[in-house]
Design a protein around this motif. Structure first.
Motif, PDB file in Angstrom:
ATOM      1  N   GLY A   3       0.649  -1.108  -0.090  1.00  0.00           N
ATOM      2  CA  GLY A   3       0.007  -0.029  -0.029  1.00  0.00           C
ATOM      3  C   GLY A   3       0.872   1.083  -0.134  1.00  0.00           C
ATOM      4  N   VAL A   4       0.171   2.604  -0.080  1.00  0.00           N
ATOM      5  CA  VAL A   4       0.787   3.691  -0.273  1.00  0.00           C
ATOM      6  C   VAL A   4      -0.037   4.304   0.988  1.00  0.00           C
ATOM      7  N   VAL A   5       1.151   5.155   2.075  1.00  0.00           N
ATOM      8  CA  VAL A   5       0.667   5.724   2.865  1.00  0.00           C
ATOM      9  C   VAL A   5       1.033   7.266   2.642  1.00  0.00           C
ATOM     10  N   LEU A   6       0.052   8.206   2.867  1.00  0.00           N
ATOM     11  CA  LEU A   6       0.112   9.592   2.562  1.00  0.00           C
ATOM     12  C   LEU A   6       0.399  10.177   3.976  1.00  0.00           C
ATOM     13  N   THR A   7       1.710  10.914   3.656  1.00  0.00           N
ATOM     14  CA  THR A   7       2.328  11.401   5.143  1.00  0.00           C
ATOM     15  C   THR A   7       2.292  12.961   4.815  1.00  0.00           C
ATOM     16  N   MET A   8       2.584  13.631   6.102  1.00  0.00           N
ATOM     17  CA  MET A   8       2.799  15.076   6.309  1.00  0.00           C
ATOM     18  C   MET A   8       1.587  15.882   5.679  1.00  0.00           C
ATOM     19  N   PHE A   9       0.409  15.315   6.012  1.00  0.00           N
ATOM     20  CA  PHE A   9      -0.912  16.092   5.362  1.00  0.00           C
ATOM     21  C   PHE A   9      -1.303  17.270   6.349  1.00  0.00           C
ATOM     22  N   ASP A  10      -1.449  18.317   5.592  1.00  0.00           N
ATOM     23  CA  ASP A  10      -1.849  19.603   6.500  1.00  0.00           C
ATOM     24  C   ASP A  10      -3.108  20.034   6.010  1.00  0.00           C
ATOM     25  N   GLY A  11      -4.125  19.992   7.106  1.00  0.00           N
ATOM     26  CA  GLY A  11      -5.594  20.033   6.384  1.00  0.00           C
ATOM     27  C   GLY A  11      -5.732  21.656   6.214  1.00  0.00           C
ATOM     28  N   ARG A  12      -4.989  22.339   6.527  1.00  0.00           N
ATOM     29  CA  ARG A  12      -5.220  23.688   6.261  1.00  0.00           C
ATOM     30  C   ARG A  12      -4.888  24.199   4.957  1.00  0.00           C
ATOM     31  N   ASN A  13      -4.089  23.148   4.216  1.00  0.00           N
ATOM     32  CA  ASN A  13      -3.522  23.618   2.891  1.00  0.00           C
ATOM     33  C   ASN A  13      -4.444  22.981   1.841  1.00  0.00           C
ATOM     34  N   ASN A  14      -5.307  23.915   1.153  1.00  0.00           N
ATOM     35  CA  ASN A  14      -5.899  23.214   0.091  1.00  0.00           C
ATOM     36  C   ASN A  14      -5.321  22.249  -1.062  1.00  0.00           C
ATOM     37  N   LEU A  15      -3.825  22.553  -1.277  1.00  0.00           N
ATOM     38  CA  LEU A  15      -3.340  21.670  -2.188  1.00  0.00           C
ATOM     39  C   LEU A  15      -3.111  20.360  -1.571  1.00  0.00           C
ATOM     40  N   ALA A  16      -2.817  20.230  -0.174  1.00  0.00           N
ATOM     41  CA  ALA A  16      -2.593  18.810   0.397  1.00  0.00           C
ATOM     42  C   ALA A  16      -3.948  17.981   0.085  1.00  0.00           C
ATOM     43  N   SER A  17      -5.095  18.825   0.254  1.00  0.00           N
ATOM     44  CA  SER A  17      -6.168  17.871   0.061  1.00  0.00           C
ATOM     45  C   SER A  17      -6.629  17.565  -1.264  1.00  0.00           C
ATOM     46  N   GLN A  18      -5.990  18.313  -2.430  1.00  0.00           N
ATOM     47  CA  GLN A  18      -6.049  17.990  -3.585  1.00  0.00           C
ATOM     48  C   GLN A  18      -5.165  16.859  -3.993  1.00  0.00           C
ATOM     49  N   VAL A  19      -3.802  16.684  -3.487  1.00  0.00           N
ATOM     50  CA  VAL A  19      -3.027  15.790  -3.612  1.00  0.00           C
ATOM     51  C   VAL A  19      -3.541  14.505  -3.208  1.00  0.00           C
ATOM     52  N   VAL A  20      -4.235  14.340  -1.935  1.00  0.00           N
ATOM     53  CA  VAL A  20      -4.777  13.155  -1.527  1.00  0.00           C
ATOM     54  C   VAL A  20      -5.806  12.707  -2.541  1.00  0.00           C
ATOM     55  N   ALA A  21      -6.597  13.531  -3.205  1.00  0.00           N
ATOM     56  CA  ALA A  21      -7.683  13.393  -4.113  1.00  0.00           C
ATOM     57  C   ALA A  21      -6.914  12.692  -5.308  1.00  0.00           C
ATOM     58  N   ASP A  22      -5.814  13.243  -5.810  1.00  0.00           N
ATOM     59  CA  ASP A  22      -5.257  12.918  -6.826  1.00  0.00           C
ATOM     60  C   ASP A  22      -4.647  11.603  -6.757  1.00  0.00           C
ATOM     61  N   VAL A  23      -3.988  11.297  -5.864  1.00  0.00           N
ATOM     62  CA  VAL A  23      -3.314  10.067  -5.486  1.00  0.00           C
ATOM     63  C   VAL A  23      -4.319   9.006  -5.309  1.00  0.00           C
ATOM     64  N   ARG A  24      -5.397   8.963  -4.488  1.00  0.00           N
ATOM     65  CA  ARG A  24      -6.345   8.182  -4.753  1.00  0.00           C
ATOM     66  C   ARG A  24      -6.973   7.859  -5.968  1.00  0.00           C
ATOM     67  N   SER A  25      -7.177   8.923  -6.818  1.00  0.00           N
ATOM     68  CA  SER A  25      -7.884   8.557  -7.995  1.00  0.00           C
ATOM     69  C   SER A  25      -6.920   7.793  -9.011  1.00  0.00           C
ATOM     70  N   PHE A  26      -5.469   7.996  -8.776  1.00  0.00           N
ATOM     71  CA  PHE A  26      -4.473   7.403  -9.619  1.00  0.00           C
ATOM     72  C   PHE A  26      -4.199   5.973  -9.011  1.00  0.00           C
ATOM     73  N   LEU A  27      -4.129   5.630  -7.653  1.00  0.00           N
ATOM     74  CA  LEU A  27      -3.820   4.426  -7.166  1.00  0.00           C
ATOM     75  C   LEU A  27      -5.067   3.734  -6.709  1.00  0.00           C
ATOM     76  N   GLY A  28      -6.218   4.224  -6.346  1.00  0.00           N
ATOM     77  CA  GLY A  28      -7.292   3.537  -6.084  1.00  0.00           C
ATOM     78  C   GLY A  28      -7.145   2.794  -4.652  1.00  0.00           C
ATOM     79  N   LYS A  29      -7.425   1.555  -4.485  1.00  0.00           N
ATOM     80  CA  LYS A  29      -7.350   0.895  -3.113  1.00  0.00           C
ATOM     81  C   LYS A  29      -6.139   0.627  -2.602  1.00  0.00           C
ATOM     82  N   LYS A  30      -5.132   0.738  -3.643  1.00  0.00           N
ATOM     83  CA  LYS A  30      -3.683   0.745  -3.136  1.00  0.00           C
ATOM     84  C   LYS A  30      -3.339   1.720  -2.137  1.00  0.00           C
ATOM     85  N   VAL A  31      -4.004   2.875  -1.779  1.00  0.00           N
ATOM     86  CA  VAL A  31      -3.696   4.027  -0.778  1.00  0.00           C
ATOM     87  C   VAL A  31      -4.319   3.620   0.606  1.00  0.00           C
TER      88      VAL A  31
END
Length: 272
Positions: free
Chosen positions: A193-221
């Motif tokens: 699996g892939v674990v997303l690290t150093m997430f800053d909820g105050r940062n809109n970009l971080a939320s977008q990155v999470v969405a992009d990675v989940r879209s790209f890798l699906g259940k592997k995240v």
């Protein structure tokens, strides 16, 4: 490998530095130990940050992972206990920087760690070999012979990925390397699996990155996301995992959730 039903080997790999790989190795190992697993961390990074972060002073590293891979010592002789009950480590030293030159012309150069783990598991005299349920291999931030040894020795790959703009940059190279190792050295290797690290909820970009990675890798995240947390950053300077430094902080709670998710995913992989 004998004991494979009980001792699972996960390699933490990402050729990018600063993604939380060693932090994840330390704290996932601690969290697994906290919920009853017995864990060995193999420090394959010449910087030795996993060893330092678990309170192993350089003066205590008379024998290290280098001695195991160079054939000078057995894994059983190198393993040390840590400040965490049920968590052990094969510590690292800067000597690992010279390993590639030392064994470059050896036919088994890619299998040194796998052979050491196999010998360790088969050694009935090594009582510890009966205890370990998880082995976590912390690799250097590069795709060199040390990382190849980690991939060749493992059941699965766990990829820490920082929540930043260039998160997916280089991931395709790592996945390509995993496929190469699977074809040529370790046919059973899987992506755990892939674990997303150093997430800053105050940062809109971080939320977008999470969405992009989940879209790209699906259940592997993994569902668990590790937050950016000052207590996680402070803990290594005290030679402690964050779970010992501040159990109640968001970082500690996230790693406990990740450990539960890793165990659940293991059950699913074994049932498949």
């Amino acid at each position: 490998m004998e004991n494979q039903d009980r001792m699972r080997i996960l390699v933490l790999a990402n050729q990018k530095g600063g993604v939380g790989k060693t932090t994840t190795a330390i704290n996932l190992g601690t969290a697994l130990a906290a919920i009853g697993e017995t864990v060995l961390i193999v420090d394959l990074d010449p910087q030795g940050n996993a060893s330092t972060g678990l309170g192993i002073d350089p003066a205590r590293r008379k024998l290290s992972t280098y001695d195991v891979l160079s054939g000078e010592a057995t894994l059983a002789a190198v393993i040390q206990s840590t400040v965490v009950p049920r968590l052990y480590i094969s510590p690292s030293t800067m000597d690992l920087l010279g390993l590639e030159l030392l064994i470059a012309d050896q036919k088994d150069r890619s299998f040194r760690l796998r052979n050491a783990l196999t010998s360790f598991a088969k050694d009935s005299r090594g009582a510890l070999s009966e205890k370990f349920t998880y082995v976590l291999i912390d690799c250097p931030p590069s795709l060199n012979l040390l990382t190849i040894n980690g991939l060749a020795a493992s059941d699965s790959v766990l990829v820490p990925l920082q929540c930043e703009f260039f998160a997916l940059e280089g991931l395709s190279q790592l996945l390509s390397t995993v496929e190469h190792v699977k074809r040529s050295l370790n046919p059973a290797l899987t992506i755990h699996g892939v674990v997303l690290t150093m997430f800053d909820g105050r940062n809109n970009l971080a939320s977008q990155v999470v969405a992009d990675v989940r879209s790209f890798l699906g259940k592997k995240v993994y569902e668990t996301v590790i937050p950016r947390n000052v207590r996680v950053s402070e803990a290594p300077s005290y030679g402690k995992p964050v779970l010992l430094y501040d159990l109640k902080c968001n970082g500690s709670q996230a790693y406990l959730k990740l450990a539960s998710e890793v165990i659940q995913r293991e059950r699913e992989l074994r049932a498949a």
